[in-house]
Design a protein around this motif. Structure first.
Motif, short mmCIF file in Angstrom:
data_model
loop_
_atom_site.label_atom_id
_atom_site.label_comp_id
_atom_site.label_asym_id
_atom_site.label_seq_id
_atom_site.Cartn_x
_atom_site.Cartn_y
_atom_site.Cartn_z
N UNK A 5 0.85 -1.19 0.00
CA UNK A 5 0.00 0.00 0.00
C UNK A 5 0.88 1.23 0.00
N UNK A 6 0.88 2.04 -1.10
CA UNK A 6 1.74 3.20 -1.16
C UNK A 6 1.53 4.17 0.00
N UNK A 162 -4.68 10.33 -6.79
CA UNK A 162 -5.40 9.14 -7.22
C UNK A 162 -6.43 8.74 -6.16
N UNK A 163 -7.58 8.24 -6.59
CA UNK A 163 -8.60 7.82 -5.63
C UNK A 163 -8.21 6.55 -4.89
N UNK A 164 -8.82 6.36 -3.72
CA UNK A 164 -8.58 5.15 -2.95
C UNK A 164 -7.40 5.25 -2.02
N UNK A 165 -6.92 4.12 -1.51
CA UNK A 165 -5.83 4.11 -0.53
C UNK A 165 -4.53 4.71 -1.04
N UNK A 168 -3.31 10.90 -1.50
CA UNK A 168 -2.57 11.58 -0.45
C UNK A 168 -1.17 11.98 -0.84
N UNK A 169 -0.87 11.99 -2.14
CA UNK A 169 0.43 12.51 -2.55
C UNK A 169 1.41 11.51 -3.09
N UNK A 170 1.11 10.22 -3.03
CA UNK A 170 2.04 9.22 -3.53
C UNK A 170 1.71 8.75 -4.94
#
Length: 317
Positions: A5-6, A162-165, A168-170
């Motif tokens: 998970x990034x 990007x949407x989802x987990x 947040x910047x990754x």
């Protein structure tokens, strides 16, 4: 935090699809051409072997995580965002389901050995034109490092998380065509993109819908449509359809290094040009792009004579 998970930004489960490919599948080899440098904000290869991609699909932004189960070889795709369903539907073709590696017959020992060592190589088909076209234009006539830097800076500044987990910047989704069209001239300059390449991208995004329609055409016809846009030539159009269409025969001409690599690998000719390369690849008609990829994967390259192409930075001028 799990290695696959990034970055966690709300642990919402995504839509899931499982697919079992026919034969071996090497995620790195298949999806590697979609990665524009180690810092590509739209692509993450994780320590656990999974790959994350963020795309702007016809249904909207989407994030796709792909992993392969050890032992069974089953592929698990999990997707988030408005484009989730589209990405999961496209996933098998993205992983080479429409490709036919068995159609390829090696004519040289080096090529046969490269194929034997890379049984998981398949040609990706993303079904998306613009996401391969824009970074390919950025790569025209500059070093890969310069092009990768420009792509990274522009996507992070003008794209969306990007949407989802993976948000947040990754991981980032590339800008929509209208956003590309509104990027100020000084921002192109700051990213190191000269006016010629910036103008080509601006012309392309103005006809983005027509270019995306080309994904339903045969690769040659798609290249012809792309090349109607001033600034897009055979080199760029081939680089696009190799990814968007999985075009097995779309050999890249006009490249600075590829003719010499092919010439050296197949004939010991370190001075080969496009005409010599095409003659050497003629036995692979219909599969010339796959043959060139296998030659590149063989690692056989001519010894370097000239210094590396100088790196410029017009953003500092």
């Amino acid at each position: 935090m799990p290695a696959g998970v990034p970055r966690q930004a709300g642990s919402r489960a995504g839509r899931v699809r499982t697919w079992v490919p026919e034969g071996p599948l090497d995620l790195g080899l298949v999806l590697g051409p979609l990665r524009r440098g180690p810092g590509d904000p739209t692509f993450r290869a994780m320590p656990d072997g999974s790959v994350w991609r963020a795309s702007l699909t016809p249904a909207g932004a989407g994030t796709l995580r792909i992993s392969v189960a050890s032992g069974s070889g089953a592929v698990r795709g999990e997707a988030w965002g408005p484009g989730a369903e589209w990405l999961l539907e496209q996933m098998p073709e993205m992983l080479g389901a429409a490709d036919d590696p068995a159609a390829f017959e090696p004519r040289h020992r080096l090529v046969a050995m490269a194929r034997h060592r890379r049984p998981g190589l398949r040609l990706t088909r993303t079904g998306l034109v613009l996401e391969s076209l824009i970074p390919s234009v950025l790569e025209q006539k500059v070093t890969t490092d310069e092009a990768y830097r420009a792509w990274r800076l522009l996507v992070r500044k003008f794209g969306e998380p990007a949407p989802g987990p993976a948000a947040g910047g990754r991981l980032w989704v590339m800008p929509a065509p209208r956003t590309w069209a509104l990027i100020p001239s000084w921002e192109w300059h700051r990213a190191g993109v000269d006016n010629k390449r910036a103008s080509t991208i601006l012309r392309a995004v103005r006809v983005a819908a027509r270019l995306e329609e080309a994904v339903r055409m045969e690769p040659c016809a798609a290249q012809e449509r792309l090349e109607v846009v001033p600034g897009i030539g055979p080199w760029t159009s081939a680089e696009v359809v190799q990814r968007s269409h999985g075009a097995a025969d779309a050999v890249t001409v006009g490249d600075l290094h590829l003719p010499r690599i092919v010439g050296w690998a197949l004939a010991g000719d370190r001075s080969a040009d496009d005409s010599v390369m095409l003659e050497l690849l003629e036995p692979y008609a219909g599969q010339r792009h796959r043959a060139a990829r296998l030659i590149l994967l063989s690692g056989r390259v001519p010894p370097r004579r000239a210094p590396r192409m100088p790196v410029g930075d017009i953003g500092r001028l």
